[in-house]
Design an enzyme around this catalytic site. Structure first.
Site, PDB file in Angstrom:
ATOM      1  N   HIS A 482      -6.280   4.924   3.953  1.00  0.00           N
ATOM      2  CA  HIS A 482      -4.856   5.230   3.766  1.00  0.00           C
ATOM      3  C   HIS A 482      -4.525   5.358   2.276  1.00  0.00           C
ATOM      4  O   HIS A 482      -3.905   6.333   1.847  1.00  0.00           O
ATOM      5  CB  HIS A 482      -4.011   4.122   4.403  1.00  0.00           C
ATOM      6  CG  HIS A 482      -2.537   4.281   4.211  1.00  0.00           C
ATOM      7  ND1 HIS A 482      -1.714   4.795   5.182  1.00  0.00           N
ATOM      8  CD2 HIS A 482      -1.725   4.004   3.143  1.00  0.00           C
ATOM      9  CE1 HIS A 482      -0.467   4.834   4.729  1.00  0.00           C
ATOM     10  NE2 HIS A 482      -0.449   4.350   3.494  1.00  0.00           N
ATOM     11  N   GLU A 483      -4.943   4.369   1.494  1.00  0.00           N
ATOM     12  CA  GLU A 483      -4.616   4.403   0.061  1.00  0.00           C
ATOM     13  C   GLU A 483      -5.353   5.537  -0.651  1.00  0.00           C
ATOM     14  O   GLU A 483      -4.816   6.166  -1.566  1.00  0.00           O
ATOM     15  CB  GLU A 483      -4.921   3.053  -0.590  1.00  0.00           C
ATOM     16  CG  GLU A 483      -4.097   1.891  -0.048  1.00  0.00           C
ATOM     17  CD  GLU A 483      -2.586   2.105  -0.122  1.00  0.00           C
ATOM     18  OE1 GLU A 483      -2.130   2.921  -0.942  1.00  0.00           O
ATOM     19  OE2 GLU A 483      -1.856   1.454   0.651  1.00  0.00           O
ATOM     20  N   HIS A 486      -3.312   8.577  -0.320  1.00  0.00           N
ATOM     21  CA  HIS A 486      -2.292   8.712  -1.369  1.00  0.00           C
ATOM     22  C   HIS A 486      -2.934   9.233  -2.662  1.00  0.00           C
ATOM     23  O   HIS A 486      -2.353  10.074  -3.361  1.00  0.00           O
ATOM     24  CB  HIS A 486      -1.633   7.362  -1.652  1.00  0.00           C
ATOM     25  CG  HIS A 486      -0.651   6.923  -0.617  1.00  0.00           C
ATOM     26  ND1 HIS A 486       0.368   7.729  -0.153  1.00  0.00           N
ATOM     27  CD2 HIS A 486      -0.517   5.737   0.039  1.00  0.00           C
ATOM     28  CE1 HIS A 486       1.087   7.064   0.743  1.00  0.00           C
ATOM     29  NE2 HIS A 486       0.572   5.852   0.881  1.00  0.00           N
ATOM     30  N   HIS A 489      -3.562  12.921  -2.400  1.00  0.00           N
ATOM     31  CA  HIS A 489      -2.268  13.608  -2.529  1.00  0.00           C
ATOM     32  C   HIS A 489      -1.898  13.722  -4.008  1.00  0.00           C
ATOM     33  O   HIS A 489      -1.444  14.777  -4.480  1.00  0.00           O
ATOM     34  CB  HIS A 489      -1.210  12.799  -1.763  1.00  0.00           C
ATOM     35  CG  HIS A 489       0.054  13.547  -1.480  1.00  0.00           C
ATOM     36  ND1 HIS A 489       1.083  13.003  -0.731  1.00  0.00           N
ATOM     37  CD2 HIS A 489       0.490  14.773  -1.835  1.00  0.00           C
ATOM     38  CE1 HIS A 489       2.078  13.882  -0.639  1.00  0.00           C
ATOM     39  NE2 HIS A 489       1.748  14.950  -1.310  1.00  0.00           N
ATOM     40  N   GLU A 511       4.667   8.615   3.324  1.00  0.00           N
ATOM     41  CA  GLU A 511       3.553   7.953   4.001  1.00  0.00           C
ATOM     42  C   GLU A 511       2.835   8.867   4.992  1.00  0.00           C
ATOM     43  O   GLU A 511       1.714   8.573   5.408  1.00  0.00           O
ATOM     44  CB  GLU A 511       4.055   6.704   4.739  1.00  0.00           C
ATOM     45  CG  GLU A 511       4.621   5.614   3.842  1.00  0.00           C
ATOM     46  CD  GLU A 511       3.599   5.033   2.880  1.00  0.00           C
ATOM     47  OE1 GLU A 511       2.395   5.053   3.196  1.00  0.00           O
ATOM     48  OE2 GLU A 511       4.012   4.567   1.794  1.00  0.00           O
ATOM     49  N   TYR A 655       8.154   4.171   7.008  1.00  0.00           N
ATOM     50  CA  TYR A 655       6.804   3.923   7.521  1.00  0.00           C
ATOM     51  C   TYR A 655       6.698   4.322   8.989  1.00  0.00           C
ATOM     52  O   TYR A 655       5.668   4.820   9.443  1.00  0.00           O
ATOM     53  CB  TYR A 655       6.432   2.442   7.359  1.00  0.00           C
ATOM     54  CG  TYR A 655       5.876   2.101   6.012  1.00  0.00           C
ATOM     55  CD1 TYR A 655       4.555   2.388   5.689  1.00  0.00           C
ATOM     56  CD2 TYR A 655       6.671   1.499   5.041  1.00  0.00           C
ATOM     57  CE1 TYR A 655       4.038   2.079   4.440  1.00  0.00           C
ATOM     58  CE2 TYR A 655       6.168   1.182   3.792  1.00  0.00           C
ATOM     59  CZ  TYR A 655       4.848   1.476   3.497  1.00  0.00           C
ATOM     60  OH  TYR A 655       4.352   1.181   2.259  1.00  0.00           O
TER      61      TYR A 655
END
Length: 721
Positions: A482-483, A486, A489, A511, A655
Site C-alpha cells: 500500500h505505501e 503511494h 504515485h 487512498e 479511507y
C-alpha cells in the site's frame, strides 16, 4: 554495480547534511525569498495589468522551488536520531507554517489574484485549475471576511492550529513509554519478539520492557495468552500520549470557530466542500448506510468469536473467568486463533516466506512489469559517485536507509523518473506508523525542463536477528505494498506544478490508487512470486531454521499452494468487525467536526464520545463494563489518532469512500488479469500521472470509461443487495 545506462541520473539526489542551525537559517532564507517574490508582484503589478503570467505563475514557480527544500526540512522531525535536529525541524516547520498563513492572508496579493481570475484568460487546463484553486484558497483562508477583529481572530486560530499539529505529532513520534513484564506474563508471544525486548536491571531485573511500537504491540495483542496482559497493554496504549488530550480538544473547538467565522455551519462543511463528496450529508449517508449493512455481520462475528473464547478458556481450565463478554483486547487474539483453527492459517509460518528484502524486491518487480519501470539500488561506490560531495552517506539520513534510482524501461523511453527511499525499521524518535513522505515534488521549471521527484517510505517492521531476517506477516505485506503504491504515485506523476504533484489529490481519492494495489497481495500468482523462504537466503539462516524447526530438511522455496489457498480464504473473515472499526474512526471524525452549535463542541466530552461511539458501532466491550458503574473515561484513543490532526480531519471517511473507487477500478480492469502490462501502463498514464492536476472524477471516468459505481465495493464486502 548498476548497468551503465542507469549509472548517472540527470539530477543528483537530495542531501541530508543539515545541522540544527542550518535548518533554521535555510528556513529563513526560503521565507525571505518567497516574501520577496510576493512583495515584487505587489510593487510592480496593478489590478489592471494583473494576469496569470505576472501574478500566479511567479508564485507557483516560487512554490516549486520552496518545496524542493521545505519538505526535507520538515522531514527530519520524523526520522532523525538527533533530538536537536528533530527539534530544529519542528521549529522550522512552525516558521514555514506561520509564513504560509501570512501569505495566504495577504489582501494586497489576493486583490491581484482576484483581478487575474476575473480576466478569464484562455489557459491550459492545469493552469486554469491552479488559478481557480489559488483564488478559492485565499477566500477559504479568511479574505472573504471583512478586515477587522474577525479576520484577525481567524488568523490567530490558524496559527494556533499549526502549533497544535506540530506538537501533537512530535509527541507521537517521540513517545517512548512501555510496560515491564515478567517473562511468564508474555506466554504465547513469539520468542523472536520477546528476545528483542529491553532487559531490566535493578528493581526491574528479570523483567522485559514492552514498548508501544508496532513490532512489540501487535504480536503481544495477537499472541499473549494472559488476558490481563493484553488488557493492560491495550489500555495503556490508548493512554500513551495523554499530553495530546487537551491539544485535540483545543483543535476541534478552534476548527469549529474558524469555520463559523468563514460562514460555514461547522468544520466538516468547510473541509468537505472541495472534496469529491462535496457535502457532509453525502458523507453521513454513506457512513450510515455502510454501518446499517455491516452491523448484522458484526454481531454474528462476535458470537462466533465468543464461542471460540469460551472453548479456549475451558481448554485452559479458566472457565471461571468467562463472563460472556468480548473485549477490545480479545479481538486480535481470537481473530488470530480463529484463522489458525478454522482456516489452518499459521501467520508465523506464512511470514517465513516473506523476508523483508526479498519481498521488497518482488514488489518492485511487479511495478516494473506493470508500469514499465526499472529500480536500481544505489549502493557502495555508486552512492559516492552520485553524491556531488563524493560522500555517499550524504544522500541518506540513516545507515538503515536504502535508496533507488527509478527509470522508465525501454518501452517507456528509458528516461529518468526519480528517487525512492526505504526506511523500514523502528528507532527512537522516529515516526511510529507506516507512511509515504514526499521529499521533493516533480514539476516543469521556467525553462521547460522537468524536475524529478524523490519520495520516501517510512515504516516500522521488526529488525532482523542473527537467526532470522525481518519477516513480514501477511498484513505487513499488504501495508508495505500500500505505501509503495503511494510512492509509485509520487514517482510517476507528471504535472506542470508541484502543487498538483503525485498524491496531492483530494483526500477522498488519495487512498484509492494504493488501495487498489492491495489486491495484488491477495492474488495467488503474485503471492507465489513474492515469496521466498528465508532458509534459502544464507547458510546461516538455513542452519538456524533447521535447529529451530528440529528438522534436517528445508521447506519449499516458494510458499505452497495450500498455504496460499488457506490465506485467500481468510480475506473477509471478521471483515464486518474490521470495517466497523474503520467506521468508528470515520463517524467519530464527523461527530467532532459536525456539531450543531459551537456550544455543543465546547461542552463535548471528547474521550467519552470516542469510547461510547466505539462501543455503539463495533459492539466490543472495554473497561467501562468492569466497574460498578459505567466509566467511559478509561482511555484517550483520540490523543493517539494522528490522522485527525495531520490533515484527515473531517476527511477520514476517505479511507472508506476511496475503497469504492479502488474496488471499481480493480474489478473493472485488473481482476481478470492483474499483471496486464498494457492496462498497467494505461493506469499509470491515465490515473497516476495526473496527480491532482485535474478533477479527480474526470480521472476516474477517463480510466473506467464511465462514472464510478458502488456495486463492486459492496460485492467485495459480501453486502450486495
Amino acid at each position: 554495480m548498476a548497468p551503465q545506462q542507469y549509472r548517472k541520473p540527470p539530477q543528483a539526489p537530495p542531501k541530508f547534511t543539515a545541522t540544527p542551525s542550518s535548518l533554521i537559517e535555510d528556513t529563513h532564507k526560503l521565507i525571505d525569498r518567497s516574501r520577496g517574490v510576493q512583495d515584487t508582484i505587489v510593487r510592480d503589478i496593478t489590478s489592471e495589468s494583473a494576469s496569470f503570467a505576472n501574478v500566479i505563475l511567479p508564485m507557483a514557480r516560487d512554490d516549486n522551488k520552496m518545496a524542493i527544500e521545505s519538505h526535507i526540512i520538515g522531514f527530519y522531525q520524523a526520522v532523525s536520531t538527533d533530538k536537536q535536529l528533530r527539534d530544529a525541524s519542528t521549529e522550522a516547520e512552525k516558521l514555514l507554517d506561520d509564513f504560509g498563513i501570512e501569505s495566504s492572508m495577504r489582501e494586497d496579493v489576493f486583490n491581484l489574484v482576484d483581478a487575474a481570475f476575473k480576466k478569464n484568460e484562455i489557459l491550459d487546463p492545469e493552469s486554469r485549475r491552479l488559478l481557480e484553486k489559488d483564488h478559492k484558497g485565499y477566500i477559504r483562508n479568511g479574505l472573504g471576511v471583512p478586515a477587522g477583529p474577525k479576520r484577525d481572530r481567524f488568523k490567530e486560530i490558524k496559527k494556533r492550529l499549526s502549533e497544535i499539529s506540530i506538537v501533537f505529532q512530535k509527541n507521537l513520534n517521540e513517545e517512548n513509554g512501555g510496560l515491564w513484564f515478567a517473562p511468564e506474563e508474555l506466554d504465547g508471544v513469539p520468542e523472536d519478539v520477546v528476545a528483542l525486548l529491553e532487559k531490566g536491571t535493578g528493581d526491574k531485573s528479570g523483567k522485559v520492557k514492552l514498548t508501544f511500537k508496532y513490532p512489540d504491540l501487535f504480536p503481544t495483542l495477537k499472541y499473549a495468552t494472559n488476558a490481563k496482559t493484553r488488557q493492560r497493554v491495550f489500555v495503556e496504549n490508548e493512554n500513551k500520549c495523554n499530553e495530546n488530550v487537551p491539544l485535540f480538544r483545543e483543535a476541534i473547538i478552534l476548527r469549529d470557530e474558524a469555520a463559523r467565522i468563514l460562514g460555514y455551519k461547522n468544520h466538516a462543511e468547510f473541509k468537505i466542500e472541495d472534496k469529491m463528496a462535496k457535502t457532509p450529508k453525502t458523507v453521513d449517508d454513506f457512513l450510515g448506510d455502510l454501518r446499517t449493512r455491516l452491523a448484522p455481520g458484526g454481531e454474528k462475528e462476535i458470537q462466533q468469536l465468543l464461542s471460540l473464547k469460551k472453548e479456549d478458556l475451558k481448554s485452559r481450565g479458566e472457565e471461571q473467568s468467562d463472563d460472556g463478554r468480548y473485549y477490545l483486547w480479545d479481538h486480535r487474539y481470537y481473530d488470530r486463533m480463529m484463522l489458525e483453527r478454522d482456516y489452518s492459517l499459521d501467520q508465523q509460518k506464512i511470514a517465513e516466506y516473506f523476508p523483508l528484502q526479498t519481498t521488497v524486491r518482488g514488489m518492485l518487480q511487479i511495478f516494473e512489469e506493470l508500469f514499465g519501470l526499472v529500480f536500481i539500488e544505489i549502493i557502495g561506490k555508486d552512492r559516492d559517485e552520485i553524491a556531488d560531495t563524493r560522500k555517499g552517506s550524504d544522500i541518506v539520513w540513516h545507515d538503515d536507509v536504502q535508496v533507488f534510482s527509478v527509470w522508465d524501461d525501454e518501452s517507456e523511453g528509458s528516461g529518468f523518473v526519480g528517487y525512492l527511499y526505504l526506511d523500514l525499521f523502528p528507532r527512537e524518535g522516529k515516526y511510529g506508523h507506516a507512511a509515504n513522505f514526499n521529499l521533493q515534488p516533480g514539476y516543469v521549471d521556467e525553462h521547460g525542463n522537468r524536475r524529478y521527484p524523490a519520495t520516501a517510505l517510512v515504516c516500522n517492521f521488526s529488525k532482523p536477528t542473527p537467526k532470522k531476517p525481518s519477516l513480514l506477516k501477511h498484513d505487513e505485506v499488504v501495508t508495505l505494498f500500500h505505501e509503495l503504491g503511494h510512492g509509485i504515485h509520487d514517482l510517476v506523476s507528471r504535472t506542470i506544478y508541484s502543487r498538483f504533484h503525485g498524491t496531492s489529490t483530494v483526500r477522498d481519492f488519495v487512498e484509492a490508487p494504493s488501495q487498489m494495489l492491495e489486491n495484488w497481495c491477495w492474488t495467488p500468482s503474485q503471492l507465489k512470486s513474492l515469496s521466498h523462504h528465508y532458509s534459502y537466503l544464507t547458510p546461516e539462516y538455513e542452519a538456524a531454521y533447521k535447529e529451530t524447526a528440529g528438522t534436517s530438511e528445508v521447506p519449499e522455496e516458494r510458499i505452497p499452494d495450500e498455504l496460499i489457498n488457506n490465506l485467500i480464504k481468510t480475506k473477509h473473515v471478521n471483515d464486518a468487525l474490521f470495517n466497523l472499526r474503520q467506521l468508528h474512526f470515520g463517524i467519530f471524525d464527523m461527530t467532532v467536526h459536525e456539531p450543531q452549535s459551537h456550544e455543543e463542541i465546547e461542552n463535548m466530552k471528547v474521550s467519552e464520545t470516542y469510547n461510547k461511539l466505539r462501543k455503539e458501532i463495533s459492539k466490543l466491550d472495554g473497561p467501562e463494563v468492569l466497574g460498578d458503574a459505567e466509566d467511559w473515561t478509561w482511555g484517550n484513543g483520540q490523543a493517539t489518532f494522528g490522522h485527525l490532526i495531520a490533515g484527515y480531519d473531517a476527511n477520514y471517511f476517505g479511507y472508506l469512500s476511496s475503497q469504492v473507487f479502488s474496488t471499481d477500478m480493480f474489478y473493472t480492469v485488473f481482476k481478470a488479469d492483474p499483471m496486464n502490462g498494457k492496462e498497467g501502463r494505461r493506469y499509470r498514464h491515465t490515473v497516476l500521472e495526473r496527480g491532482g492536476s485535474q478533477d479527480e472524477m474526470k480521472t476516474l471516468v477517463d480510466f473506467l470509461g464511465r462514472e464510478p459505481r458502488t456495486d463492486a465495493f459492496y460485492k467485495e464486502l459480501g453486502l450486495s443487495r
